[in-house]
Enzyme design. Structure first.
Site, PDB file in Angstrom:
ATOM      1  CG  ASP A   1      -1.696  -1.282   1.337  1.00 24.13           C
ATOM      2  OD1 ASP A   1      -1.880  -1.871   0.346  1.00 24.13           O
ATOM      3  OD2 ASP A   1      -2.335  -1.256   2.542  1.00 24.13           O
TER       4      ASP A   1
ATOM      5  CG  MET B   1      -4.274  -4.717  -2.233  1.00 16.95           C
ATOM      6  SD  MET B   1      -2.559  -5.625  -2.601  1.00 16.95           S
ATOM      7  CE  MET B   1      -2.360  -5.046  -4.139  1.00 16.95           C
ATOM      8  N   GLY B   2      -5.404  -0.822  -0.363  1.00 18.46           N
ATOM      9  CA  GLY B   2      -5.150   0.627   0.253  1.00 18.46           C
ATOM     10  C   GLY B   2      -6.162   0.741   1.629  1.00 18.46           C
TER      11      GLY B   2
ATOM     12  NE  ARG C   1      -2.076 -10.517  -0.604  1.00 15.49           N
ATOM     13  CZ  ARG C   1      -2.315 -10.840   0.865  1.00 15.49           C
ATOM     14  NH1 ARG C   1      -2.468  -9.933   1.611  1.00 15.49           N
ATOM     15  NH2 ARG C   1      -2.250 -12.074   0.905  1.00 15.49           N
TER      16      ARG C   1
END
Length: 488
Positions: free
Chosen positions: A252, A295-296, A412
């Site tokens: 992130d 993502m985040g 990922r």
């Protein structure tokens, strides 16, 4: 990067040190053609923990083995001294009088090899552990730590800890060598395995002590770094001759102080594929919306950078700025106009955005993952459902399609790209140099492009959030033409 005028002035001393270098007599030409001499304010060097602080009899073990390495030819300036520093901020604002508004400049010790080291490579026993979620580049860092310790310093006792923090006390260490890790950088994930949770401070430090480890390299995110702080403090309390360093891992890019963490650029690159697919799906449908969740949890860096890189995104939603659905200036109004104008739209949302809008049960409010983080609900699935409800309500007889893509685990799990692989090598070697020099309780990472050593506690407490007041966020809005979602 700068060099303080008094070499070795601040090495291993208590408290921050302030230096007053001679002011450079540069001239600046402002809009009125007046010339102003300016000088830097005092530089405060951030104190970095060192083994000598609590091991009073600690002496240099030997000169740096790089002196005898056939591939290195150390010359003047090759070895870093404690007077080599990296400034935290390099952009400042001059007042009309030519002085800087900032009262002082914070600096960190520059990373790199030192002339003398505090560990004897022939007896050094190093442990490496990976914790938390997956991130591109983890295996590269593992590989480079092993190769760096082996080839640069001649360390032969290098061990991997399986399955995160719990591996210290639940399984036997795995002996590592350059031959074993040779191709690890080509693989995604972490060969050592990882897990969340399992942090038992007493058991972990007992295991470090019982196994005779005197160097510990901890790879992980912000939660892992907070654990590393406790490990460092407990080791110091026990007066153990053990160097501890953290290598920040967060896809992130939410770790503070450093420029970026490894894996981030790979994640942005991979996010492009998901956005492109969403754009193709939306463009091929009647009133099509492509919805991508990236993502985040607490920061929207991947979403922001992917939006700017793609240029196919119509709306970028991040945790740092709220949004709303209904009414003037809301998301539905914006998307309706975009569908009228173009016939399709692409929305990219960070996983932590809009969490306050999603209804939660009382049980869901209390849920936490194994690392203690609040469980996030799926904003993508919720937003897809709300979009369909809106369209069925306002346009009951018109075609409408929402294609939802969640590439989280695909991103990922991939190996690091070339840029991140290079970064992983630099950060791993910098960590080795620092531990060998006797520093402990630190993190290594780039600050303004130069690698530095930063106290673990500082990194564990810092956050790197998107600044929605800077030019980059305004650039996003100019690219997407999305509303600011500020209710009047």
């Amino acid at each position: 990067m700068a060099n303080l005028s008094q070499p070795e002035a601040t090495n291993n001393t208590a408290g921050s040190a302030t230096q007053n270098p001679p002011p450079p007599q540069q001239q600046l030409n402002d809009h009125s053609d007046d010339h102003h001499a300016f000088s830097f304010s005092p530089i405060t060097l951030q104190k970095l923990p060192h083994l000598k602080e609590y091991l009073q009899d600690l002496q240099y073990a030997c000169p740096n083995p790089l002196d005898r390495n056939p591939f290195f030819h150390p010359s003047d300036g090759f070895y870093i001294t404690s007077s080599d520093i990296v400034l935290r901020h390099i952009v400042s604002c001059l007042s009309p009088s030519g002085t800087l508004h900032s009262p002082h400049h914070l600096a960190y010790i520059r990373a790199g090899p030192r002339k003398n080291i505090f560990f004897d490579p022939t007896t050094t026993k190093a442990a490496i552990v990976t914790c938390g979620g997956l991130c591109p580049g983890m295996n590269t860092v593992l590989r480079e730590l092993v190769v760096g310790l082996w080839d640069l310093y001649g360390v032969r006792q290098i061990y991997g800890i399986k399955a995160g923090y719990r591996g210290f006390y639940s399984s036997l260490p795995v002996e590592l060598s350059p031959k074993m890790v040779h191709n690890w950088h080509r693989k995604g994930g972490t060969v050592l395995g990882t897990s969340r949770g399992g942090f038992d401070l007493t058991k972990i430090v007992d295991a470090i002590q019982n196994h005779g480890f005197d160097q510990v390299y901890i790879i992980g995110g912000d939660g892992t770094m907070r654990g590393a702080v406790k490990i460092f403090e407990e080791i110091r309390r026990r007066n153990l001759r053990v160097g501890v360093t953290g290598i920040p891992k967060t896809v992130d890019n939410d770790v503070g102080i450093i420029d970026r963490s490894f894996g981030f650029q790979t994640a942005v690159e991979m996010a492009q594929q998901a956005i492109h697919a969403a754009h193709v799906e939306a463009e091929s449908a009647v009133n099509g919306i492509g919805l991508v969740k990236l993502m985040g949890r607490s920061t929207g860096h991947i979403t922001l950078h992917a939006t700017l890189s793609s240029r196919d995104v119509d709306c970028c939603l991040i945790p740092e700025t709220g949004f709303y659905l209904e009414g003037k200036g809301g998301l539905f109004e914006f998307l309706e106009q975009r569908l009228k104008d173009r016939g399709h739209a692409v929305v990219v949302v960070a996983e932590g955005a809009g969490q306050d809008l999603i209804p939660r049960t009382k049980a869901q409010e209390e849920e936490r993952d194994e690392s203690g983080n609040r469980d996030f609900l799926d904003v993508g699935a919720w937003l897809k459902s709300e979009l369909k409800k809106w369209w069925d309500r306002d346009h009951p007889h018109e075609l409408f399609t929402v294609k939802y893509i969640d590439p989280t685990y695909m991103i990922r799990a991939v190996p690091a790209n070339a840029t991140d692989n290079l970064y992983c090598t630099l950060v791993a070697h910098s960590a080795i140099h620092g531990v060998m020099a006797g520093y402990t309780g630190f993190v290594t990472g780039p600050i303004n492009g130069n690698h530095a050593y930063i106290p673990l506690i500082d990194v564990a407490q810092a956050k790197n959030e998107v600044n929605i007041k800077d030019h980059k966020w305004e650039w996003v809005r100019s690219v997407t033409n999305q509303p600011d979602f500020l209710k009047s």
